[in-house]
Design an enzyme around this catalytic site. Structure first.
Site, PDB file in Angstrom:
ATOM      1  N   CYS A  89      -4.853   3.011  -1.178  1.00  0.00           N
ATOM      2  CA  CYS A  89      -4.201   3.769  -0.109  1.00  0.00           C
ATOM      3  C   CYS A  89      -4.057   5.237  -0.526  1.00  0.00           C
ATOM      4  CB  CYS A  89      -2.865   3.127   0.259  1.00  0.00           C
ATOM      5  SG  CYS A  89      -2.251   3.665   1.864  1.00  0.00           S
ATOM      6  N   HIS A 177      -4.539  -2.580   1.578  1.00  0.00           N
ATOM      7  CA  HIS A 177      -3.753  -3.176   0.489  1.00  0.00           C
ATOM      8  C   HIS A 177      -4.152  -4.633   0.274  1.00  0.00           C
ATOM      9  CE1 HIS A 177      -0.822   0.157   0.108  1.00  0.00           C
ATOM     10  NE2 HIS A 177      -1.033   0.298   1.403  1.00  0.00           N
ATOM     11  N   GLU A 179      -3.554  -5.765  -2.858  1.00  0.00           N
ATOM     12  CA  GLU A 179      -2.657  -6.079  -3.983  1.00  0.00           C
ATOM     13  C   GLU A 179      -1.291  -6.562  -3.516  1.00  0.00           C
ATOM     14  OE1 GLU A 179      -0.720  -2.426  -2.679  1.00  0.00           O
ATOM     15  OE2 GLU A 179      -2.739  -3.233  -2.554  1.00  0.00           O
TER      16      GLU A 179
END
Length: 234
Positions: A89, A177, A179
Site C-alpha cells: 500500500c 493488503h 498481509e
C-alpha cells in the site's frame, strides 16, 4: 541470523500474516515505528528483508511528514545493496517513488474486498495463487503510482491499473493488503473510522465481508507471501 525489518506507520497495520511466514523462514523480525524510530543506523544485507507497510498518509507528503525522506533514503540504500524490498500500500507507493516513478491521487478511493485481474506476468508470479483460489484482496487506498522503469505490472483493477508490480525476483510492490490478519480486522474499522465515515462506507457490511472472506484470504495471503519469501532463499 537474517533479519526482516518492517517500517510501520500505524500500530494495527502490522505484518499480520507475514509474521508466521517470516518466522517459518527463520527471519529475526523487528519493527521501526515511523516518525519515532530513527533509520540512519540501519544497515541491511542482501540476505535480510525490508518490508514497508501501509498507512493513511501520502507517499509524497514529506513537507508535513519529514520522516518520509528518511524512509525513502533507506529504500534507495536497500536497492543499491540488493536487499529485497516488499512494499504494501503506502509501502508500494514509496518503493515506486524510490524507483523514480510518479505517485499521485487515484481517480477514486478503493476500500473493501474485491478481486484483482492478473496480467500474464502476474500469472507467472506468486500472485497466481489468487486467481487459482478465486480470492479477493483487501483494498484500502486513495493514491496510486506509475509503473517504475523496468518493472512489470502484475495486477490491476478497473479503478487502479497498477495494483502490483515486480522488478526482478527481489522487489515486490502490492497496492492491496494480503498481509492483513482478518481475525483482528475490527482494529482497522476502529482506526479508520473517520475515513470510512467520510467515504460513506457501511462499516457493518465491511465487517461482514471480512468475516465471509477471512478463511480464504488467510489461506491465499499466506500462500502468496510464503511463495515470494521462499524465492529469496540463497
Amino acid at each position: 541470523m537474517k533479519r526482516a525489518v518492517a517500517l510501520r506507520h500505524l500500530a494495527f497495520e502490522d505484518l499480520g500474516l507475514l509474521t508466521d511466514v517470516l518466522s517459518a523462514e527463520q527471519y529475526e523480525v523487528s519493527y521501526r515505528e515511523a516518525g519515532v524510530d530513527g533509520l540512519c543506523d540501519l544497515r541491511l544485507a542482501p540476505e535480510d528483508l525490508l518490508v514497508v507497510l501501509g498507512g493513511p498518509i501520502s507517499a509524497c507528503d514529506d513537507r508535513r511528514y519529514p520522516f518520509l525522506i528518511e524512509e525513502l533514503r533507506l529504500i534507495e540504500q536497500s536497492l543499491r545493496r540488493d536487499v529485497p524490498v516488499l512494499g504494501i500500500c503506502l509501502g508500494a507507493q514509496l518503493l515506486a517513488r524510490a524507483l523514480g516513478a510518479r505517485v499521485y491521487a487515484g481517480s477514486a478511493k478503493e476500500i473493501g474486498f474485491a478481486p484483482v485481474t492478473l496480467t500474464a506476468d502476474g500469472r507467472a508470479s506468486c500472485l497466481a495463487i489468487l486467481e487459482r483460489e478465486a480470492s479477493p484482496a483487501l483494498h484500502w487506498h486513495g493514491d496510486t503510482f506509475d509503473l517504475p522503469a523496468g518493472s512489470h505490472r502484475l495486477a490491476s483493477t478497473d479503478i487502479t491499473p497498477n495494483q502490483a508490480f515486480g522488478l526482478g525476483a527481489r522487489l515486490l510492490g502490492l497496492q492491496f493488503h494480503l498481509e492483513a490478519d482478518l481475525s483482528r480486522f475490527e482494529r482497522w474499522l476502529i482506526g479508520h473510522t473517520g475515513e470510512l465515515a467520510a467515504e460513506g462506507i457501511d462499516v457493518g457490511r465491511l465487517r461482514a465481508d471480512g468475516c465471509r472472506h477471512a478463511a480464504l484470504l488467510t489461506r491465499s495471503g499466506r500462500a502468496v507471501l510464503g511463495s515470494w519469501i521462499g524465492h529469496l532463499r540463497p
